[in-house]
Design an enzyme around this catalytic site. Sequence first.
Site, PDB file in Angstrom:
ATOM      1  CG  ASP A 173       6.506   6.463 -24.525  1.00 56.73           C
ATOM      2  OD1 ASP A 173       6.757   5.931 -23.459  1.00 56.73           O
ATOM      3  OD2 ASP A 173       6.445   7.918 -24.506  1.00 56.73           O
ATOM      4  CG  HIS A 194      -1.128   1.071 -15.375  1.00 55.18           C
ATOM      5  ND1 HIS A 194      -1.976   0.928 -16.734  1.00 55.18           N
ATOM      6  CD2 HIS A 194      -1.669   0.267 -14.347  1.00 55.18           C
ATOM      7  CE1 HIS A 194      -2.891   0.274 -16.059  1.00 55.18           C
ATOM      8  NE2 HIS A 194      -2.855  -0.351 -14.778  1.00 55.18           N
ATOM      9  CG  HIS A 255       3.316  12.778 -10.745  1.00 54.40           C
ATOM     10  ND1 HIS A 255       3.303  14.280 -11.095  1.00 54.40           N
ATOM     11  CD2 HIS A 255       2.246  12.367 -11.772  1.00 54.40           C
ATOM     12  CE1 HIS A 255       2.671  14.666 -12.322  1.00 54.40           C
ATOM     13  NE2 HIS A 255       2.041  13.534 -12.473  1.00 54.40           N
ATOM     14  CD  GLU A 256       1.746   8.822 -12.775  1.00 53.68           C
ATOM     15  OE1 GLU A 256       0.545   8.969 -13.034  1.00 53.68           O
ATOM     16  OE2 GLU A 256       2.652   9.465 -13.645  1.00 53.68           O
ATOM     17  CG  HIS A 259      -2.435  11.907 -11.815  1.00 54.04           C
ATOM     18  ND1 HIS A 259      -2.943  13.327 -12.252  1.00 54.04           N
ATOM     19  CD2 HIS A 259      -1.209  11.826 -12.455  1.00 54.04           C
ATOM     20  CE1 HIS A 259      -2.110  13.910 -12.853  1.00 54.04           C
ATOM     21  NE2 HIS A 259      -1.012  12.971 -12.912  1.00 54.04           N
ATOM     22  CG  HIS A 265      -0.479  17.178 -14.738  1.00 47.63           C
ATOM     23  ND1 HIS A 265      -0.563  16.606 -16.238  1.00 47.63           N
ATOM     24  CD2 HIS A 265       0.040  16.190 -14.056  1.00 47.63           C
ATOM     25  CE1 HIS A 265      -0.054  15.312 -16.062  1.00 47.63           C
ATOM     26  NE2 HIS A 265       0.270  14.858 -15.034  1.00 47.63           N
TER      27      HIS A 265
HETATM   28 ZN    ZN Z   1       0.582  13.089 -13.988  1.00 49.68          ZN
HETATM   29 CA    CA Z   2       8.233   5.779 -21.552  1.00 48.13          CA
END
Ligand code: ZN
Ligand code: CA
Length: 505
Positions: A173, A194, A255-256, A259, A265
């Site tokens: 975004d 990503h 953090h990623e 996942h 979360h």
């Molecule tokens: Zn997350």
């Molecule tokens: Ca962003």
Amino acid sequence: MKSFLLFLVSAAFSYALPIFPGERSEEQNMQLAQKYLNQFYEQENEPGQRGWKSKNSSFMTRIQEMQEFFGLNVTGKVDADTLEVMQQPRCGVPDIGQYVLTLPGWKKTKLTYRIVNYTPDMKRTDVETSIQKAFEVWSAVTPLTFSRVHKGRADITIEFATGVHPRCPRQFDGPLGVLGHAFPPSHPLRGNVHFDEDENWIANLVEQGGADNYHGTLTDDVVAPALKKAPELRSLGFPRQYTTVEFDLRLVAAHEIGHALGLAHSSVPGALMYPNYKPLNDPTDFPLSQDDIDGIQAIYGPSLNPSNKPVKPTLPKMCDPKISFDAITTLRREVIFLKGRQFWRVYPGNSEVDLESISTFWPSLPSDIQAAYENMNDQVLFFKGNHFWVISGFQMQPGYPKAIGHLGFPQTVKKIDAAVFDKNTGKTYFFVGNQYWRYDENSQAMDEDFPRIISDDFPGIDETFDAAFEHNGFFYFFHGSRQWKFDLNAKRVIGVMKNNSWFNC
Ligand code: ZN
Ligand code: CA
């Protein structure tokens, strides 16, 4: 030099967030909220489920879910606090949705990773070190190992991308907002991690023993590319002070990767798996909270290297006269006694007792469950903090945990001490401190005129409860090492026993 550097580092991070509710119209705020909910509070899909039916959640219900997740006042309205949280930089993985509970994890412990491309914001070696250190966070507390490969297939791939990017159903975004996303082992895109290249990425690395080794934070080769995005941000209306916000790649990557290993979360604000970006006060801090460690060890077990093991209480012995329990529930013909990461399976009338680990049965269920009960629909509900999970026919249901507000509890209730279902009336009793609530399983609503005081309706019991369950028409209440057998019809205690009387000790 150290304190000066630390000051600059924290100054770079202690940004106020770019919220200007006053500058947005009511309609723009609503659009922002709608977009946020569509992205992070997906409609649930729970096919073939009895009891807890999937609902086509209204805007208001989803706002409430979001407010519950973040511990905000549950107003169901797009208020200023809610808007503020909605505009914080965060992870792109939904908090509630189809892939939120992500069992069972990778089927192997030796995993490979590949860095597919690099961000121009950082030196290549700093990207590599940040990513390696992000993996080390998880290998420190699990049997997992991560080795880097330079070409070919890898289990986990690290990639920087902008906007809509190839072979990915989620998009980025631009600056701020979503910082990264990743896909769990249960997803077809498993292992894809990503990062949004429209962010300013920095290395926040401190080598052991060297306070002067902050790479990248202050040197020109890093500041310059970070500043390059400033005009872009300003053109979007962000004031100057917000346009040099930097994100610690190691922290976001850790953090990623969480996942990519199967974690959802966490609503615990200090947890690494909390959805919003929270820089560490001290970059040398280990970023995992106990909640993260419990979560990942529920999937993969603890580290095999004893020096890495966090200190844990020793396994409780079932015949210890001082034993207490976290929660107890029937499970079809069995009674299960939960404690820490384990539970005992008892077959009343049979001398057999089995010890099992929670993670083996239900990998996404945390340890230290606080209450549990079985309803008439072959479902068992487990409670911890202000969340609950549902297993149906031994299978963990997707779309959980949910906030206990869904059952009708007010926001002030932060945990349930004990719960027990009464087959004869179809009512479930929830015990919280010295009060209790009664819930009607048929109408799926809290009965009116509750809470009531426990000792008023359960004479002879003036304790709070650790656990409770029903057997042969009697309620058994547990506190510390004792249990009370209660006759619901006669409304009196008919026996006080040692806790472990169920274990043939
Ligand atoms: Zn997350
Ligand atoms: Ca962003």
